[in-house]
Enzyme design. Structure first.
Site, mmCIF file in Angstrom:
data_model
loop_
_atom_site.group_PDB
_atom_site.id
_atom_site.type_symbol
_atom_site.label_atom_id
_atom_site.label_comp_id
_atom_site.label_asym_id
_atom_site.label_seq_id
_atom_site.Cartn_x
_atom_site.Cartn_y
_atom_site.Cartn_z
ATOM 1 N N ASP A 287 -1.091 -2.388 -4.516
ATOM 2 C CA ASP A 287 -1.382 -0.971 -4.282
ATOM 3 C C ASP A 287 -0.090 -0.159 -4.362
ATOM 4 O O ASP A 287 0.543 0.143 -3.351
ATOM 5 C CB ASP A 287 -2.105 -0.748 -2.953
ATOM 6 N N HIS B 230 -2.643 -9.525 -2.160
ATOM 7 C CA HIS B 230 -3.048 -8.222 -1.631
ATOM 8 C C HIS B 230 -4.070 -8.304 -0.492
ATOM 9 O O HIS B 230 -3.826 -7.809 0.598
ATOM 10 C CB HIS B 230 -3.603 -7.336 -2.746
ATOM 11 N N HIS C 158 -12.056 -3.836 5.625
ATOM 12 C CA HIS C 158 -11.967 -4.869 4.580
ATOM 13 C C HIS C 158 -12.183 -6.280 5.128
ATOM 14 O O HIS C 158 -11.640 -7.245 4.610
ATOM 15 C CB HIS C 158 -10.614 -4.790 3.872
ATOM 16 N N HIS D 125 -3.488 -4.196 2.008
ATOM 17 C CA HIS D 125 -4.905 -3.847 1.864
ATOM 18 C C HIS D 125 -5.541 -3.171 3.076
ATOM 19 O O HIS D 125 -6.294 -2.221 2.915
ATOM 20 C CB HIS D 125 -5.698 -5.098 1.479
ATOM 21 N N VAL D 126 -5.270 -3.656 4.306
ATOM 22 C CA VAL D 126 -5.985 -3.102 5.466
ATOM 23 C C VAL D 126 -5.247 -1.918 6.098
ATOM 24 O O VAL D 126 -5.710 -1.356 7.089
ATOM 25 C CB VAL D 126 -6.241 -4.179 6.539
ATOM 26 N N HIS D 127 -4.091 -1.569 5.562
ATOM 27 C CA HIS D 127 -3.335 -0.399 6.039
ATOM 28 C C HIS D 127 -3.006 -0.511 7.525
ATOM 29 O O HIS D 127 -3.111 0.461 8.283
ATOM 30 C CB HIS D 127 -4.109 0.894 5.756
ATOM 31 N N TYR E 60 -1.615 4.391 -6.308
ATOM 32 C CA TYR E 60 -2.914 4.987 -5.960
ATOM 33 C C TYR E 60 -3.332 6.030 -6.993
ATOM 34 O O TYR E 60 -3.900 7.068 -6.666
ATOM 35 C CB TYR E 60 -2.885 5.599 -4.558
ATOM 36 N N ASP F 113 0.848 -1.208 0.000
ATOM 37 C CA ASP F 113 0.000 0.000 0.000
ATOM 38 C C ASP F 113 0.876 1.249 0.000
ATOM 39 O O ASP F 113 0.726 2.134 0.854
ATOM 40 C CB ASP F 113 -0.925 0.008 1.223
ATOM 41 N N ASN G 76 -6.159 -3.704 -5.318
ATOM 42 C CA ASN G 76 -7.420 -3.175 -5.839
ATOM 43 C C ASN G 76 -7.253 -1.802 -6.497
ATOM 44 O O ASN G 76 -8.000 -1.444 -7.415
ATOM 45 C CB ASN G 76 -8.468 -3.085 -4.725
#
Length: 429
Positions: free
Chosen positions: A236, A355, A365, A392-394, A239, A209, A269
């Protein structure tokens, strides 16, 4: 009289709780059904597929699905803040760090490298001049290029945006643990790369990310001060999210590191960028800019592939969370073949990156990787995968070894990493 009254009150309470429980039960069922339908619509759209079979139907259902997702994310954030006001609260987003390009049109920019096979390297870059040559000159001494290799280039369109020429040249064979100096397109700056070692130990950096914010710049600064052999990124990247110039600024931001050590990435994503209504297929920019060695691993898609490190002592599998993964799909069949070809007596390390996490206690998520886990987890378990990295979930989270939602000493360790400011160092010995 009093006894009769107490009995009446007790009956009233029982009936009230029963009715309330029934209402909540029905609400839970309706919520789960709506949420599942929403996720299905979003996933179908990400894959570039029609949900209803009609243009107007897809437009309406897509708007409803995205509205529902935004509503749920907002409610989740509100409940988290109310319930845990004394705990960590995520700071506001960091401002973008945009890297400009003010050099001649033929000057190479956005240079990054990736491994191809056991002793080759792919050099990728962009020029505003779409007729600039796709050639790399390189050698072991500064300014002394003893070899010249030619590759190919292409462009793509996205609405009114047209990319520069995106060049890809594969150089080699190269010696392991060796420094090479190279120049792209017979113009511009000289770059320096170091090839990975041919045996263990090997030093890896894992980030997810990434983006292009102040946090990203801080992360890149930390990485730049480390001695490592390769960088792995489970999705990711820029962005850009349909704003194509952000792909260019991202490439320029990471160039100092990505031109010096191989960056091996898989999609997230935010790489999808699909717009079915106007005919934009998913992953157009990602596939054009970040070409990975999928053909060498027998994969039919740039969205999933594998490669060896340290002379085959480590095998890395990069999976695609946003392309077909169910049993019977091309990715599933490829993964089955790929893992079957790994001899664990010769390859003590087996790593997987994807991811959307399969295990995640974070509110965000939740459950988005569950379908992929249900489809593919057994393959990873039977191959005795050591570690699975996701993003994905940061947020950073490390699980014990696990399989099918239970602790299992034979299962992989799952590590979630992301948000541009999180990173993991991994030394394989």
């Amino acid at each position: 009289m009093c006894a009769a009254f107490r009995v009446a009150v007790a009956l009233t309470r029982v009936l009230y709780h029963a009715a309330a429980g029934s209402v909540l039960g029905v609400a839970r069922v309706l919520f789960a059904a709506a949420n599942e339908r929403c996720l299905r619509c979003v996933n179908q759209a990400a894959l570039g597929r029609s949900v209803t079979g009609t243009f107007c139907g897809d437009l309406l259902v897509g708007a409803m699905a995205h509205s529902w997702r935004v509503l749920m994310q907002g409610l989740t954030s509100l409940m988290f803040l109310c319930a845990r006001a004394d705990e960590y609260v995520r700071p506001p987003p960091s401002p973008l760090v945009l890297t400009a390009h003010d050099k001649p049109a033929a000057h190479p920019q956005q240079v990054h490298i990736s491994t191809v096979g056991s002793n080759n390297m792919r050099i990728s870059w962009v020029t505003d001049d779409r007729k600039a040559p796709s050639v790399v000159e390189y050698g072991k001494s500064r300014g002394n290029y003893t070899v010249s290799t030619t590759g190919d280039h292409a462009t793509y369109r996205y609405f009114f945006y047209k990319s520069g020429a995106i060049h890809h040249v594969t150089i080699g064979p190269l010696a392991p643990s060796t420094t090479y100096h190279y120049r792209c397109g017979k113009a511009g700056d000289e770059f320096t790369l170091k090839t990975p070692p041919a045996s263990l130990p090997i030093e890896l950096v894992v980030i997810g990310d990434l983006g292009q914010t102040g946090w990203t710049a801080s992360t890149l600064s930390h990485i730049g001060g480390a001695d490592y052999d390769m960088l792995l990124l489970p999705g990711d990247l820029s962005y850009a999210d349909t704003q194509q110039p952000l792909w260019d600024s991202f490439g320029r931001l990471v160039q100092p590191l990505a031109s010096a050590r191989p960056w091996m990435v898989t999609e997230g994503n935010h790489e999808v960028e699909a717009l079915p209504v106007v005919g934009f297929a998913p992953f157009v920019a990602y596939n054009a800019r970040w070409r990975m060695p999928h053909e060498e691993s027998g994969s039919a898609s740039n969205l999933y592939y594998s490669f060896d490190m340290a002379g085959g002592a480590a095998h890395v599998v990069m999976l695609g969370s946003y392309t077909e993964f169910e049993q019977g799909s091309e990715q599933y069949a490829w993964l089955e073949r790929d893992l079957a070809g790994v001899d664990r007596r010769k390859t003590p390390w087996l790593l997987v990156l994807l991811h959307a996490p399969w295990y995640n206690t974070n509110q965000a998520h939740q459950g988005e990787g569950e379908a992929m886990r249900a489809a593919m987890e057994t393959l990873l378990y039977e191959a005795r995968v050591d570690v699975v990295f996701s993003g994905h979930v940061h947020a950073y989270e490390r699980f014990t070894r696990i399989y099918d939602n239970e602790a299992d000493s034979r299962g992989p360790m799952f590590i979630t990493i992301g948000d541009g400011g999180n990173r993991e160092g991994l030394a394989l010995k």
